[in-house]
Design a protein around this motif. Structure first.
Motif: not given
Length: 397
Positions: A95-96, A229-230, A375-376, A388-393
């Motif tokens: 998640m992070m 991300t933290l 990512r968001t 890893y991941g993609s932003s959904f912002l």
């Protein structure tokens, strides 16, 4: 920066249906393919979640007794876990922004290996009793009096990658208890036994009818193997506030403010209090009671009642949010309380995104990794991103 504050709530273990790869994950020899934590709770009782319903929980998957709604201030979807594993640390670390390719070892079925226990006994000078998967309160009833008579330490585990040691504070002083757990942490760092957390579980009382765990719990966790991300938020001087067991899960790595909670209610009270304060960054809460008190104990009614209590507390938090706040509600894995065994279940998790500033709402595409949340958040605060991941912002208006 679009949102000044992001509030992230993890409803620990509230899965919303088996992932396609659930055939590779098992409870007592039965694959997790038919697990559905939220759905099966709803078929076990009259589940009323008016606030989650208004946010769109039933727009994600059909849930008995809950109706899809027209979404105008929230976006919803479900997320598939990409990492290998279905434990707490794997879910939160992903998640992070991390990806776990080797699941943390769990020892639910047979307890810890004989060689590990023997080394723990030799290095601590105390015999081990227990060495089973158990509830932390029930094992005190079973073995607490024996521990008081002999001084033997009570070792037990759970569905997570954790070695817990229960010791009476008047039999083994706290300082020695912590030393014993430090020894256990060192032993369990070996690659063949690598355990996510070692936890000291001190207790008091005179007999099995009144044993009670004390606030002197202490966790010895692994640090994430990479920055999350933290860390990137912390390094950019944003507030990183961890509530509940979040600080333990990340071993404090990247966290600059934290407090523990004693219950889901306490967690919701604390995050609501933070909503009344001026800060800039992330407030990250885990609500563990769903998992620890009801999922593992296969109590769908208790689980459902806890969900309804959480639902009742949501409006107070939401009323204290500002227009430039984002609320994210999700989970870290499943733990279907109607399923066989007592282990977690490999499930999609829900995602609800809410802000008073939203001018519309709707269903987002199904997300393929929990790291999309990381990512968001990174995207919002314009800090470094994990790989890893993609932003959904950009999808939420």
């Amino acid at each position: 920066m679009r949102f000044k504050r992001v509030f992230l709530i993890v409803m620990d273990s509230v899965g919303i249906g088996a992932q396609p790869d659930a055939t590779s994950y098992f409870n007592d020899g039965v694959s997790d393919i038919n697990a559905h934590t939220l759905g099966h709770i709803a078929t076990s009782m009259d589940l009323k979640l008016p606030n989650l319903e208004a946010l769109g929980i039933a727009n994600i998957e059909p849930i008995k007794g809950l109706k899809p709604v027209n979404l105008n201030q929230s976006y919803v979807t479900k997320i598939q876990e990409a990492s290998l594993g279905k434990d707490t640390m794997t879910g939160h670390w992903e998640m992070m922004g991390l990806y776990i390719t080797k699941p943390f070892q769990t020892f639910t079925t047979h307890g810890f290996p004989e060689e590990l226990i023997k080394e723990l006994e030799e290095k601590t000078g105390r015999k081990v009793i227990g060495n089973v998967a158990a509830s932390g309160t029930e094992i005190l009833v079973e073995l607490g009096e024996e521990h008081m008579k002999t001084g033997n330490i009570i070792v037990y585990t759970s569905a997570d990658s954790v070695l817990q040691i229960a010791m009476h504070e008047e039999i083994i002083p706290i300082k020695e208890q912590y030393k014993i757990c430090e020894i256990a942490r060192e032993i369990t760092m070996k690659p063949e036994w690598k355990v996510g957390r070692v936890i000291a579980r001190p207790f008091l009382g005179t007999n099995k009818t009144n044993f009670k765990r004390t606030p002197n719990r202490h966790d010895y966790a692994l640090k994430p193997h990479e920055k999350t991300t933290l860390n990137f938020l912390d390094e950019a001087n944003y507030d990183v506030i961890a509530l509940g067991k979040i600080n333990d899960i990340f071993d404090g790595y990247g966290i600059n403010k934290y407090s523990k909670t004693v219950s889901n209610d306490d967690g919701m009270n604390q995050i609501t209090e933070w909503a009344t304060k001026d800060f800039n960054g992330l407030c990250f809460l885990n609500l563990v009671d769903f998992d620890a008190l009801y999922g593992h104990r296969r109590d769908p009614i208790g689980y459902g009642n806890a969900l309804m209590q959480f639902d009742k507390q949501l409006p107070l938090l939401m009323n204290n949010l500002n227009d430039d706040d984002l609320l994210l509600i999700t989970a870290d894995h499943g733990n279907d309380p109607t399923y066989v065994g007592t282990d977690h279940t490999r499930e999609f998790v829900p995602l609800i995104a809410y802000s008073k500033s939203f001018t519309e709402g709707g269903n987002l595409p199904i997300l393929t990794t929990f790291s999309d949340i990381a990512r968001t958040i990174s995207d919002n605060f314009k800090v470094e991103k994990t790989p890893y991941g993609s932003s959904f912002l950009g999808l939420i208006k």
